[in-house]
Design a protein around this motif. Structure first.
Motif, PDB file in Angstrom:
ATOM      1  N   ILE A   7      -1.604   0.869  -2.027  1.00 33.37           N
ATOM      2  CA  ILE A   7      -0.461   1.492  -1.360  1.00 33.37           C
ATOM      3  C   ILE A   7      -0.714   1.429   0.137  1.00 33.37           C
ATOM      4  O   ILE A   7      -1.775   1.851   0.608  1.00 33.37           O
ATOM      5  CB  ILE A   7      -0.294   2.954  -1.834  1.00 33.37           C
ATOM      6  N   PHE A   8       0.258   0.922   0.878  1.00 34.28           N
ATOM      7  CA  PHE A   8       0.100   0.704   2.306  1.00 34.28           C
ATOM      8  C   PHE A   8       1.100   1.533   3.100  1.00 34.28           C
ATOM      9  O   PHE A   8       2.266   1.632   2.725  1.00 34.28           O
ATOM     10  CB  PHE A   8       0.317  -0.778   2.655  1.00 34.28           C
ATOM     11  N   ASP A   9       0.650   2.068   4.220  1.00 33.70           N
ATOM     12  CA  ASP A   9       1.543   2.678   5.195  1.00 33.70           C
ATOM     13  C   ASP A   9       2.188   1.532   5.979  1.00 33.70           C
ATOM     14  O   ASP A   9       1.656   0.414   6.016  1.00 33.70           O
ATOM     15  CB  ASP A   9       0.751   3.588   6.128  1.00 33.70           C
ATOM     16  N   PHE A  10       3.319   1.817   6.617  1.00 36.81           N
ATOM     17  CA  PHE A  10       3.972   0.785   7.428  1.00 36.81           C
ATOM     18  C   PHE A  10       3.481   0.858   8.870  1.00 36.81           C
ATOM     19  O   PHE A  10       2.719   0.007   9.317  1.00 36.81           O
ATOM     20  CB  PHE A  10       5.499   0.910   7.353  1.00 36.81           C
ATOM     21  N   GLY A  11       3.921   1.878   9.612  1.00 30.50           N
ATOM     22  CA  GLY A  11       3.554   2.001  11.021  1.00 30.50           C
ATOM     23  C   GLY A  11       2.071   2.233  11.199  1.00 30.50           C
ATOM     24  O   GLY A  11       1.495   3.148  10.620  1.00 30.50           O
ATOM     25  N   GLY A  12       1.441   1.381  11.971  1.00 30.96           N
ATOM     26  CA  GLY A  12       0.014   1.487  12.220  1.00 30.96           C
ATOM     27  C   GLY A  12      -0.827   0.673  11.252  1.00 30.96           C
ATOM     28  O   GLY A  12      -2.027   0.506  11.460  1.00 30.96           O
ATOM     29  N   VAL A  13      -0.213   0.163  10.184  1.00 33.44           N
ATOM     30  CA  VAL A  13      -0.945  -0.637   9.204  1.00 33.44           C
ATOM     31  C   VAL A  13      -0.273  -2.012   9.075  1.00 33.44           C
ATOM     32  O   VAL A  13      -0.805  -3.004   9.568  1.00 33.44           O
ATOM     33  CB  VAL A  13      -1.042   0.080   7.837  1.00 33.44           C
ATOM     34  N   VAL A  14       0.873  -2.069   8.416  1.00 33.02           N
ATOM     35  CA  VAL A  14       1.580  -3.347   8.278  1.00 33.02           C
ATOM     36  C   VAL A  14       2.201  -3.741   9.620  1.00 33.02           C
ATOM     37  O   VAL A  14       2.150  -4.898  10.028  1.00 33.02           O
ATOM     38  CB  VAL A  14       2.651  -3.272   7.166  1.00 33.02           C
ATOM     39  N   MET A  15       2.769  -2.760  10.307  1.00 37.77           N
ATOM     40  CA  MET A  15       3.332  -2.963  11.660  1.00 37.77           C
ATOM     41  C   MET A  15       2.465  -2.154  12.611  1.00 37.77           C
ATOM     42  O   MET A  15       2.293  -0.948  12.427  1.00 37.77           O
ATOM     43  CB  MET A  15       4.777  -2.474  11.720  1.00 37.77           C
ATOM     44  N   ARG A  16       1.914  -2.839  13.611  1.00 34.76           N
ATOM     45  CA  ARG A  16       1.016  -2.154  14.546  1.00 34.76           C
ATOM     46  C   ARG A  16       1.464  -2.370  15.984  1.00 34.76           C
ATOM     47  O   ARG A  16       2.036  -3.406  16.316  1.00 34.76           O
ATOM     48  CB  ARG A  16      -0.402  -2.687  14.384  1.00 34.76           C
TER      49      ARG A  16
END
Length: 168
Positions: A7-16
């Protein structure tokens, strides 16, 4: 008990935020620090309300416009500057794609309505088996119920999932 889901977060992980300069310059133009501007956008009462789906992103940005004193016509440029240093981590995207046959994947993000459109724009909608966005479900991390919802949608027990976030 093998791992079944990632499970991935978006902001700061997939989008940085790779380049802080656009946001820093924007903040300075309002007499704020980078951190103060981020707080207003994401953690102010209207930012949190938008991430909970209680108000629309447009209502939140109208609050920001009033608070910061810019004209409505300036909003697109303000948003472009605020998010101007953000990039999709394409290496991570490739890793997630490579892991998908072996693991279920999910995106779990505190985000305002409209994130699905952003995911589509970046070609990321099909990267995840499940997408849980706080504005759509009315609950935000770190409340346990948003994690439980994500696990239920994946049909995976907590001890068989790993969550990757940029905050402890």
């Amino acid at each position: 008990m093998p791992i079944q889901a990632l499970i991935f977060d978006f902001g700061g992980v997939v989008m940085r935020t790779e380049d802080r300069r656009p946001r820093t310059m924007l903040a300075g133009g309002f007499g704020l620090s980078y951190e103060q501007l981020e707080h207003l956008v994401f953690n102010s009462p209207s930012g949190r309300a938008a991430q909970l789906g209680l108000i629309t992103p447009e209502e939140h940005w109208e609050t920001m416009r009033t608070r910061l004193g810019f004209q409505s016509k300036e909003l697109p440029a303000i948003q472009t500057a605020f998010f101007g240093g953000d990039v999709v981590d394409r290496t991570l995207v490739e890793e997630i794609q490579a892991l998908r046959p072996r693991y279920k994947t999910a995106l779990l993000s505190n985000a305002m309505a409209g994130l699905r459109g952003e995911l589509a724009r970046y070609g990321l909608l099909n990267l995840f088996d499940e997408i849980v966005i706080s504005a759509e479900v009315g609950v935000m991390k770190p409340q346990a119920s948003i994690y439980a919802l994500t696990l239920a949608r994946l049909a995976v027990p907590a001890h068989e999932a790993v969550f990757i976030d940029d905050f402890p």
